[in-house]
Design an enzyme around this catalytic site. Structure first.
Site, PDB file in Angstrom:
ATOM      1  N   GLU A  52      62.462  90.620  36.958  1.00 50.00           N
ATOM      2  CA  GLU A  52      61.559  89.818  36.117  1.00 50.00           C
ATOM      3  C   GLU A  52      62.429  89.275  34.988  1.00 50.00           C
ATOM      4  O   GLU A  52      62.767  89.991  34.052  1.00 50.00           O
ATOM      5  CB  GLU A  52      60.432  90.694  35.555  1.00 50.00           C
ATOM      6  CG  GLU A  52      59.491  91.261  36.606  1.00 50.00           C
ATOM      7  CD  GLU A  52      58.500  90.240  37.143  1.00 50.00           C
ATOM      8  OE1 GLU A  52      58.464  89.094  36.642  1.00 50.00           O
ATOM      9  OE2 GLU A  52      57.748  90.577  38.069  1.00 50.00           O
ATOM     10  N   VAL A 110      71.805  89.845  32.652  1.00 50.31           N
ATOM     11  CA  VAL A 110      71.837  91.268  33.030  1.00 50.31           C
ATOM     12  C   VAL A 110      71.197  91.446  34.423  1.00 50.31           C
ATOM     13  O   VAL A 110      71.608  92.321  35.189  1.00 50.31           O
ATOM     14  CB  VAL A 110      71.159  92.148  31.954  1.00 50.31           C
ATOM     15  CG1 VAL A 110      71.191  93.614  32.367  1.00 50.31           C
ATOM     16  CG2 VAL A 110      71.856  91.981  30.604  1.00 50.31           C
ATOM     17  N   GLY A 111      70.255  90.576  34.758  1.00 49.57           N
ATOM     18  CA  GLY A 111      69.657  90.618  36.104  1.00 49.57           C
ATOM     19  C   GLY A 111      70.734  90.523  37.183  1.00 49.57           C
ATOM     20  O   GLY A 111      70.673  91.201  38.212  1.00 49.57           O
ATOM     21  N   GLY A 171      64.313  91.683  32.145  1.00 46.67           N
ATOM     22  CA  GLY A 171      65.297  91.360  31.110  1.00 46.67           C
ATOM     23  C   GLY A 171      65.872  89.976  31.332  1.00 46.67           C
ATOM     24  O   GLY A 171      65.235  89.117  31.960  1.00 46.67           O
ATOM     25  N   SER A 172      67.076  89.772  30.846  1.00 42.95           N
ATOM     26  CA  SER A 172      67.668  88.434  30.890  1.00 42.95           C
ATOM     27  C   SER A 172      68.280  88.138  32.269  1.00 42.95           C
ATOM     28  O   SER A 172      68.672  89.066  32.986  1.00 42.95           O
ATOM     29  CB  SER A 172      68.765  88.345  29.827  1.00 42.95           C
ATOM     30  OG  SER A 172      69.740  89.330  30.093  1.00 42.95           O
ATOM     31  N   PRO A 173      68.399  86.858  32.618  1.00 45.48           N
ATOM     32  CA  PRO A 173      69.057  86.519  33.885  1.00 45.48           C
ATOM     33  C   PRO A 173      70.495  87.047  33.944  1.00 45.48           C
ATOM     34  O   PRO A 173      70.945  87.486  35.010  1.00 45.48           O
ATOM     35  CB  PRO A 173      69.042  84.980  33.881  1.00 45.48           C
ATOM     36  CG  PRO A 173      67.890  84.612  33.005  1.00 45.48           C
ATOM     37  CD  PRO A 173      67.817  85.681  31.953  1.00 45.48           C
TER      38      PRO A 173
HETATM   39  P1  NAD Z   1      68.454  92.364  28.378  1.00 45.10           P
HETATM   40  O1  NAD Z   1      68.709  91.794  29.732  1.00 45.10           O
HETATM   41  O2  NAD Z   1      69.531  92.238  27.365  1.00 45.10           O
HETATM   42  O3  NAD Z   1      68.153  93.954  28.494  1.00 45.10           O
HETATM   43  C1  NAD Z   1      67.145  94.458  29.335  1.00 45.10           C
HETATM   44  C2  NAD Z   1      67.461  95.913  29.678  1.00 45.10           C
HETATM   45  O4  NAD Z   1      68.697  95.946  30.354  1.00 45.10           O
HETATM   46  C3  NAD Z   1      67.578  96.851  28.468  1.00 45.10           C
HETATM   47  O5  NAD Z   1      66.931  98.068  28.774  1.00 45.10           O
HETATM   48  C4  NAD Z   1      69.061  97.061  28.313  1.00 45.10           C
HETATM   49  O6  NAD Z   1      69.380  98.359  27.871  1.00 45.10           O
HETATM   50  C5  NAD Z   1      69.594  96.883  29.729  1.00 45.10           C
HETATM   51  N1  NAD Z   1      70.938  96.303  29.749  1.00 45.10           N
HETATM   52  C6  NAD Z   1      71.473  95.401  28.867  1.00 45.10           C
HETATM   53  N2  NAD Z   1      72.746  95.106  29.222  1.00 45.10           N
HETATM   54  C7  NAD Z   1      73.005  95.810  30.344  1.00 45.10           C
HETATM   55  C8  NAD Z   1      74.143  95.937  31.196  1.00 45.10           C
HETATM   56  N3  NAD Z   1      75.272  95.279  30.948  1.00 45.10           N
HETATM   57  N4  NAD Z   1      74.056  96.754  32.276  1.00 45.10           N
HETATM   58  C9  NAD Z   1      72.933  97.440  32.534  1.00 45.10           C
HETATM   59  N5  NAD Z   1      71.833  97.376  31.757  1.00 45.10           N
HETATM   60  C10 NAD Z   1      71.860  96.576  30.687  1.00 45.10           C
HETATM   61  O7  NAD Z   1      67.100  91.735  27.891  1.00 45.10           O
HETATM   62  P2  NAD Z   1      66.353  91.933  26.507  1.00 45.10           P
HETATM   63  O8  NAD Z   1      67.150  91.285  25.424  1.00 45.10           O
HETATM   64  O9  NAD Z   1      65.954  93.342  26.348  1.00 45.10           O
HETATM   65  O10 NAD Z   1      65.028  91.075  26.783  1.00 45.10           O
HETATM   66  C11 NAD Z   1      64.992  89.683  26.658  1.00 45.10           C
HETATM   67  C12 NAD Z   1      65.099  88.988  27.999  1.00 45.10           C
HETATM   68  O11 NAD Z   1      64.158  89.535  28.913  1.00 45.10           O
HETATM   69  C13 NAD Z   1      64.754  87.511  27.889  1.00 45.10           C
HETATM   70  O12 NAD Z   1      65.602  86.769  28.729  1.00 45.10           O
HETATM   71  C14 NAD Z   1      63.333  87.443  28.409  1.00 45.10           C
HETATM   72  O13 NAD Z   1      62.931  86.190  28.896  1.00 45.10           O
HETATM   73  C15 NAD Z   1      63.374  88.483  29.483  1.00 45.10           C
HETATM   74  N6  NAD Z   1      62.042  88.991  29.767  1.00 45.10           N
HETATM   75  C16 NAD Z   1      61.459  88.704  30.954  1.00 45.10           C
HETATM   76  C17 NAD Z   1      60.172  89.136  31.219  1.00 45.10           C
HETATM   77  C18 NAD Z   1      59.474  88.857  32.524  1.00 45.10           C
HETATM   78  O14 NAD Z   1      58.448  89.468  32.767  1.00 45.10           O
HETATM   79  N7  NAD Z   1      59.967  87.968  33.352  1.00 45.10           N
HETATM   80  C19 NAD Z   1      59.494  89.876  30.258  1.00 45.10           C
HETATM   81  C20 NAD Z   1      60.128  90.160  29.057  1.00 45.10           C
HETATM   82  C21 NAD Z   1      61.406  89.718  28.820  1.00 45.10           C
END
Ligand code: NAD
Length: 470
Positions: free
Chosen positions: A216, A198-199, A194-196
């Site tokens: 990731e 939320v990471g 997901g996003s940095p």
């Molecule tokens: P996101 O970080 O918003 O959400 C990812 C997951 O985290 C979802 O399942 C969501 O329910 C959960 N989440 C969201 N907020 C949360 C919180 N506060 N606490 C706990 N869990 C939470 O990301 P997104 O919008 O789903 O995806 C887009 C991002 O992911 C982009 O930054 C993209 O570059 C990245 N991404 C990275 C890869 C990789 O392989 N490196 C692949 C795909 C997407």
């Protein structure tokens, strides 16, 4: 599907914790059997339902679903099937002479109970891809896909429910709060995509239990095109990489640097090939998905408005259809550095282009930003390619194409710092879900046994000799 109710997640976690040794002690053949069942579901029994679900979620074209969601997971399974036997074999290592009388090996053992949290942009690929590695390594797993692709999550939930018992693999649907509840539990490993932003939340929560993490993440991936390429070929590849999934791809080119001498030719070629790929009415093309939801549509629209206000030039595209979450493939020049377009990961079909005179300007620019997930180089000049690779840092690089590095399971996939921690795919993904346990076995009395208290001059001499010679 697991229902949300008080203590459900804790009960689920505990049932997997109890079951972890029985799953962790399965043979490679038993694990391959499970992977074959998953493969069969993706390739046959659930394939059409997955295609339909992804179309319902964001009009993902069928070919893109097959190529970018189903194929990579099947390919990952095939790779694991070819290699798992050797990965699970205890690996004998040398034992130093100072430990004479002993032998040593590394046992790749399962970490235990794992959590996989996945994003919406490639929901099947990024949920089941890591799952393949987790199964190969012998873990029990709780999966939490994104709430933004509910149709796809439902089909994935049905697959998991049909193929696995909850105490081995379970899928939990729901909003962000569900992830937050799950993150309170003492998992043995968390694999988050997901996003940095939320990471960082995930890593903080993991630190409470000293849970290991794979992160990731995303960011802005630069692309460099010098003046030695066959421009038409390059432009086609970039259009493919940027507008597949309408730019909602973590490793899509986020922005492009072109040599200033090719600007006019680049714009002409881009226009020609965009029309070829999506016809002049791209909004009616069935090769373009849609922006995932209204919130992201509004975000991207605001990026365009902000860039225009700050004097950027929209060379191609720029139109949108709110009722359809559609944004036209768009090429922007001269976006200012303080515009949202240049400050944030774009994650949509807008491509800002910057021109350069000297390649070192580009290198300095890239190094002034966070380390990207991917960096792309289009050039026929070997010295330029080497110079860029040696003087920048990135999770991955693809030379003379984009995205393809994701598909080679012999390559580790992942970012560096802001774009990620840890790697996935193939052996690297397997290792992420594995504890490399060191085992030293003593067979006969060894040198160290002669050094136990009470210490005396003779023993001191033995230590002196050991330091000097062994
Ligand atoms: P996101 O970080 O918003 O959400 C990812 C997951 O985290 C979802 O399942 C969501 O329910 C959960 N989440 C969201 N907020 C949360 C919180 N506060 N606490 C706990 N869990 C939470 O990301 P997104 O919008 O789903 O995806 C887009 C991002 O992911 C982009 O930054 C993209 O570059 C990245 N991404 C990275 C890869 C990789 O392989 N490196 C692949 C795909 C997407």
């Amino acid at each position: 599907m697991v229902n949300k109710s008080e203590n459900t997640y804790l009960n689920l976690f505990n049932s997997q914790k109890i079951n972890q040794f029985s799953v962790g002690n399965t043979t490679y053949k038993a694990r391959i059997k499970k992977l074959n069942r998953l493969k069969n579901a993706l390739e046959f029994t659930y394939k059409q339902r997955l295609r339909d679900a992804l179309y319902s979620d964001f009009k993902k074209p069928q070919l893109e679903t097959d190529l970018t969601e189903i194929y990579p997971v099947i390919d990952e399974i095939n790779f694991v099937k070819r290699n798992l036997k050797s990965w699970l074999k205890p690996q004998k290592v040398e034992t130093p002479i100072s430990l004479l009388g002993s032998s040593s090996y590394i046992k790749n053992e399962a970490k235990g109970v794992c959590l996989i949290i996945s994003p919406w942009n490639f929901p099947v690929n990024l949920t089941f891809g890591p799952l393949v590695s987790a199964i190969a390594a012998g873990n029990t797993v709780i999966l939490k896909p994104s709430e933004m692709t509910p149709h796809t999550s439902k089909v994935m939930s049905d697959i998991i429910e049909e193929l696995f018992d909850d105490n081995e693999i379970a899928l939990v649907e729901g909003e962000v709060e569900v992830s937050q509840e799950l993150l309170k539990l003492p998992f043995n490993h968390i694999f988050f995509t997901g996003s940095p932003q939320v990471g960082k939340i995930v890593m903080k929560a993991a630190s409470e239990h000293l849970t290991s993490v794979t992160l990731e993440l995303g960011g802005k991936s630069p692309t460099i095109i010098d003046d030695t390429t066959n421009l038409d070929k390059v432009v086609k590849k970039i259009i493919f990489g940027k507008f597949m999934n309408v730019g909602q791809t973590c490793i899509a080119p986020d922005y492009v640097f072109i040599n200033e001498t090719i600007k006019t030719a680049f714009i002409a070629s881009f226009k020609q090939h965009l029309d070829e790929f999506y016809s002049e009415k791209a909004s009616e093309s069935n090769s373009l998905a849609r922006i995932i939801n209204r919130k992201h549509f509004e975000r991207l629209k605001s990026y365009l408005e902000d860039a225009s206000l700050k004097n950027a030039t929209i060379e191609i595209g720029g139109s949108y259809k709110e009722e359809d979450n559609y944004i036209e493939p768009t090429l922007v020049f001269d976006a200012s550095e303080d515009s949202a377009l240049m400050k944030n990961e774009i994650f949509g079909p807008i491509l800002p282009v910057k021109t350069y005179g000297n390649i070192d300007e580009v290198i300095d620019y890239i190094n002034s930003k966070e380390k990207p997930l991917a960096l792309y180089i289009f050039s026929k000049n070997k010295k330029t390619i080497k110079h860029i690779i040696n003087n920048t840092r990135a999770g991955s690089t693809c030379v003379n194409h984009n995205l393809l590095q994701f598909l080679n399971h012999n390559l580790p996939f992942g970012g560096s710092n802001n774009s990620g921690i840890g790697k996935s795919h193939g052996y690297f993904g397997f290792l992420e879900f594995t504890n490399q346990r060191s085992v030293l076995k003593q067979h006969t009395i060894g040198a160290v046994d002669l050094l136990m208290p009470p210490y005396n001059n003779f023993k001191q001499k033995l230590v002196d000799l050991t330091i000097k010679w062994f």
